[in-house]
Design a protein around this motif. Structure first.
Motif, PDB file in Angstrom:
ATOM      1  N   GLY A  94      -5.289 -35.717  35.336  1.00 28.40           N
ATOM      2  CA  GLY A  94      -5.403 -34.635  34.369  1.00 28.40           C
ATOM      3  C   GLY A  94      -5.200 -35.152  32.965  1.00 28.40           C
ATOM      4  N   GLY A  96      -7.004 -35.323  30.246  1.00 29.83           N
ATOM      5  CA  GLY A  96      -7.521 -34.701  29.028  1.00 29.83           C
ATOM      6  C   GLY A  96      -8.155 -35.741  28.127  1.00 29.83           C
ATOM      7  N   ASP A 117      -9.994 -36.463  35.194  1.00 32.31           N
ATOM      8  CA  ASP A 117      -9.945 -35.077  34.725  1.00 32.31           C
ATOM      9  C   ASP A 117     -11.220 -34.385  35.175  1.00 32.31           C
ATOM     10  N   ASP A 156       1.499 -37.690  35.475  1.00 31.17           N
ATOM     11  CA  ASP A 156       1.103 -36.293  35.616  1.00 31.17           C
ATOM     12  C   ASP A 156       1.807 -35.507  34.504  1.00 31.17           C
ATOM     13  N   SER A 159      -0.066 -31.187  34.468  1.00 32.09           N
ATOM     14  CA  SER A 159      -1.315 -31.180  35.232  1.00 32.09           C
ATOM     15  C   SER A 159      -1.072 -30.813  36.684  1.00 32.09           C
TER      16      SER A 159
END
Length: 277
Positions: A94, A96, A117, A156, A159
Motif C-alpha cells: 500500500g 501510494g 498498490d 505497512d 494500509s
C-alpha cells in the motif's frame, strides 16, 4: 524508468506464479504471459477489474503527495525509516506515491524497494520516488505476485494488512513494520476524517499475533498548526476524498485552516514466526 534487477528477481507472474524476466519493456514468464512496463516505470500485474472506489483517484494522489511534501508527517517517516532499515528487499504494502519507502531506502543503501498498490495513478509517482525502487500494481487482498521468502522487511503504513502474505513473502526472521493511527490522530478535524477505532491496537494484535511476534514499538505524537492547504490535503487524500462535496465538507475545510492538529501514530515492529508454516 525501469525495475531494479533484484525487484524483477522477486516478482512472479500474476497468472501462473512462475518467475519473470524483463525483455525490452515487457515482463514475461516461461508460459508467455506478458506485462508491459508503463512509461513512468511501474508494471501493472492485475488481470481482473477492481471494484469502483478501491483505488485512490488522481485528486486523492495529488493531495497525498502535496501533504506529505509539506513535511507534516516527517516525524512519522523518520520513525518508519528507523524501524524498517535493512539489507535486501523491502516491500511497501500500500505504498501510494512511495513517500515512506523512499525514506527507508535513503537509510538503507544496500536495499532495494518494491512498492505495491492497487492505484496505478499513485505508482506513477512511486516509480520515480527513488532510483532503487520498483513499483507494481496489485490488489493486496489477493495472493501477491512475489516469491516466497523474498523480502527482508515488509512495511505497512495505514494500509490493508494481509498477514498471511506478509508472512509468506518474508525471509526467515524477517521484519514487519506497521504504522497505525492512535486514538486522537487528527481528532481536531472531527468527521472530516475517519475516526480511529479505540480497539485498533487490540485488533492489530489479533490479526498478526498468530504469525508474528511483536518486538518493539514507538508512538509518534506531535501537535502542530495546519495551514489551509494542509487541512484540505489531509482530508482529500483519505476516504473522505471520494465525498468532498457531501455534507458541507468543503465549507468546513476552510473553517479548520490554522487549527492545531495532532499526529498520533503507533509504529510497531514485528518478527516473523518461523515455527508457523
Amino acid at each position: 524508468m525501469s525495475l531494479p534487477d533484484r525487484v524483477i528477481n522477486a516478482l512472479r507472474c500474476s497468472v501462473c506464479a512462475e518467475p519473470v524476466s524483463l525483455t525490452g519493456r515487457t515482463l514475461r514468464c516461461e508460459r508467455r504471459h506478458a506485462f508491459d512496463l508503463a512509461r513512468q516505470g511501474y508494471v501493472n500485474l492485475l488481470h481482473a477489474r477492481i471494484p469502483a472506489g478501491t483505488a485512490d483517484t488522481a485528486p486523492m494522489v495529488d493531495a497525498r503527495a502535496a501533504f506529505l511534501s509539506s513535511g507534516a508527517y516527517a516525524p512519522l517517516a523518520e520513525a518508519v525509516a528507523s524501524a524498517g532499515s535493512a539489507r535486501g528487499l523491502i516491500i511497501d504494502a500500500g505504498a501510494g506515491p512511495g513517500y515512506y519507502l523512499s525514506r527507508v531506502l535513503d537509510s538503507a543503501p544496500d536495499a532495494v524497494g518494491l512498492a505495491l498498490d492497487v492505484s496505478a495513478i499513485a505508482l506513477r509517482r512511486a516509480a520515480r520516488a527513488h532510483e532503487r525502487l520498483g513499483a507494481a500494481v496489485w490488489n493486496l487482498w489477493e495472493p501477491w505476485p512475489v516469491a516466497d521468502e523474498a523480502a527482508s522487511v515488509v512495511l505497512d503504513v495505514f494500509s490493508p494488512r494481509n498477514a498471511a502474505e506478509f508472512h509468506r513473502v518474508l525471509e526467515p526472521g524477517g521484519k514487519l513494520v506497521v504504522a497505525s493511527p492512535l486514538p486522537g490522530h487528527l481528532a481536531e478535524l472531527g468527521d472530516l476524517v475517519l475516526a480511529v477505532d479505540a480497539r485498533k491496537e487490540e485488533r492489530l494484535e489479533a490479526a498478526l499475533g498468530g504469525l508474528f511476534v511483536r518486538e518493539s514499538g514507538v508512538e509518534v505524537v506531535r501537535t502542530q498548526a495546519f495551514s489551509a492547504e494542509q487541512v484540505r490535503d489531509v482530508v482529500a487524500m483519505g476516504p473522505a476524498g471520494f465525498h468532498l462535496d457531501r455534507y458541507g465538507r468543503r465549507e468546513r475545510l476552510e473553517a479548520a485552516a490554522g487549527r492545531d492538529v495532532t499526529l498520533a501514530v503507533s509504529v510497531s515492529t514485528w518478527r516473523k514466526r518461523d515455527d508457523v508454516p
